[in-house]
Scaffold this motif. Structure first.
Motif, short mmCIF file in Angstrom:
data_model
loop_
_atom_site.label_atom_id
_atom_site.label_comp_id
_atom_site.label_asym_id
_atom_site.label_seq_id
_atom_site.Cartn_x
_atom_site.Cartn_y
_atom_site.Cartn_z
N THR A 4 0.84 -1.20 0.00
CA THR A 4 0.00 0.00 0.00
C THR A 4 0.87 1.25 0.00
O THR A 4 2.06 1.20 0.35
N ALA A 5 0.27 2.37 -0.35
CA ALA A 5 1.01 3.64 -0.38
C ALA A 5 1.51 3.99 1.02
O ALA A 5 2.63 4.47 1.20
N ALA A 6 0.68 3.73 2.03
CA ALA A 6 1.06 4.04 3.41
C ALA A 6 2.25 3.20 3.86
O ALA A 6 3.17 3.69 4.51
N SER A 7 2.27 1.89 3.48
CA SER A 7 3.39 1.04 3.89
C SER A 7 4.68 1.46 3.17
O SER A 7 5.75 1.41 3.76
N LYS A 8 4.57 1.90 1.91
CA LYS A 8 5.75 2.41 1.21
C LYS A 8 6.29 3.65 1.90
O LYS A 8 7.50 3.80 2.09
N ARG A 9 5.37 4.55 2.28
CA ARG A 9 5.76 5.79 2.96
C ARG A 9 6.46 5.48 4.30
O ARG A 9 7.50 6.05 4.61
N ARG A 10 5.90 4.54 5.08
CA ARG A 10 6.50 4.17 6.37
C ARG A 10 7.89 3.56 6.18
O ARG A 10 8.82 3.86 6.92
N ARG A 11 8.04 2.71 5.16
CA ARG A 11 9.33 2.07 4.89
C ARG A 11 10.38 3.11 4.53
O ARG A 11 11.50 3.10 5.06
N LEU A 12 10.02 4.05 3.64
CA LEU A 12 10.99 5.07 3.23
C LEU A 12 11.34 6.01 4.38
O LEU A 12 12.49 6.42 4.52
N GLU A 13 10.34 6.32 5.22
CA GLU A 13 10.60 7.18 6.38
C GLU A 13 11.56 6.50 7.36
O GLU A 13 12.49 7.14 7.87
N SER A 14 11.36 5.20 7.61
CA SER A 14 12.25 4.50 8.53
C SER A 14 13.66 4.40 7.95
O SER A 14 14.65 4.48 8.68
N LYS A 15 13.76 4.27 6.61
CA LYS A 15 15.08 4.25 5.98
C LYS A 15 15.78 5.59 6.14
O LYS A 15 16.98 5.65 6.41
N ARG A 16 15.01 6.69 6.00
CA ARG A 16 15.60 8.03 6.17
C ARG A 16 16.10 8.23 7.60
O ARG A 16 17.21 8.74 7.81
N LEU A 17 15.29 7.80 8.58
CA LEU A 17 15.68 7.95 9.98
C LEU A 17 16.93 7.13 10.29
O LEU A 17 17.83 7.59 11.00
N ARG A 18 16.98 5.90 9.79
CA ARG A 18 18.13 5.03 10.02
C ARG A 18 19.39 5.64 9.39
O ARG A 18 20.45 5.65 9.99
N LYS A 20 19.95 8.80 8.78
CA LYS A 20 20.30 10.01 9.54
C LYS A 20 21.05 9.62 10.81
O LYS A 20 22.04 10.24 11.18
N MET A 21 20.56 8.55 11.49
CA MET A 21 21.19 8.10 12.72
C MET A 21 22.62 7.62 12.44
O MET A 21 23.56 7.95 13.16
N LYS A 22 22.78 6.87 11.37
CA LYS A 22 24.11 6.35 11.04
C LYS A 22 25.04 7.47 10.59
O LYS A 22 26.24 7.44 10.88
N ALA A 23 24.50 8.46 9.88
CA ALA A 23 25.33 9.59 9.45
C ALA A 23 25.83 10.38 10.65
O ALA A 23 26.95 10.92 10.63
N GLY A 24 25.04 10.43 11.70
CA GLY A 24 25.44 11.14 12.91
C GLY A 24 26.58 10.45 13.64
O GLY A 24 27.27 11.06 14.46
N ARG A 25 26.82 9.19 13.38
CA ARG A 25 27.89 8.45 14.05
C ARG A 25 29.25 8.70 13.39
O ARG A 25 30.28 8.44 14.00
N ARG A 26 29.23 9.17 12.14
CA ARG A 26 30.49 9.39 11.44
C ARG A 26 31.25 10.56 12.04
O ARG A 26 30.66 11.50 12.57
N ALA A 27 32.54 10.51 11.89
CA ALA A 27 33.36 11.62 12.38
C ALA A 27 33.15 12.81 11.44
O ALA A 27 32.97 12.65 10.23
N ALA A 28 33.17 14.00 12.00
CA ALA A 28 32.97 15.21 11.20
C ALA A 28 34.16 15.35 10.24
O ALA A 28 35.30 15.10 10.60
#
Length: 142
Positions: free
Chosen positions: A112-126, A128-136
């Protein structure tokens, strides 16, 4: 004839019953009376079963069926031969009845469109979290 359902009936000659001594409590009676029942049914040579039912029955039987396609059911729940015989036949009929049911075909569906949206949102959050772990990154001014 043992009636399984409208389309399947097993002939009595296809089933072999052997009475064996039962283990467990019961005193001296256990050593003298053969009350347990070993039922054998040759799945691979049964003229009563269609090929697809045979295949499903072999899968359902699991370890109870040998490599030669013979199903063995041991019934020892009751204290009398007759009750154990009935129990073994009922268990065979139940197994054949379950094997006779055709599994439903799975129809593939689109997400469904909603499940696609949830999947992409969780990928974006993940991400972002991993990018924050990298050294500046070090600046070139230094």
């Amino acid at each position: 004839m043992i009636r399984v359902n409208r389309g399947i009936s097993l002939d009595d000659s296809e089933i072999a019953l052997e009475f064996i001594r039962s283990s467990g409590p019961g005193g001296q009676n256990v050593n003298k009376v053969a009350t347990a029942v070993r039922l054998t049914f040759d799945i691979s040579r049964s003229p009563s079963l269609q090929a697809d039912v045979r295949e499903r029955l072999l899968l359902l039987a699991g370890k109870r069926a040998g490599a030669d396609g013979v199903l063995a059911i041991v019934a020892r729940r009751h204290r009398t031969q007759e009750a154990n015989r009935r129990d073994a036949v009922e268990r065979l009929v139940d197994l054949v009845r379950r094997a006779a049911e055709r599994p439903r075909e799975r129809r593939s569906t689109k997400p469904t469109a909603a499940s696609k949206r949830r999947r992409l949102e969780s990928k974006r959050l993940r991400a972002k979290m991993k990018a924050g772990r990298r050294a500046a990154p070090e600046s070139e001014d230094a």
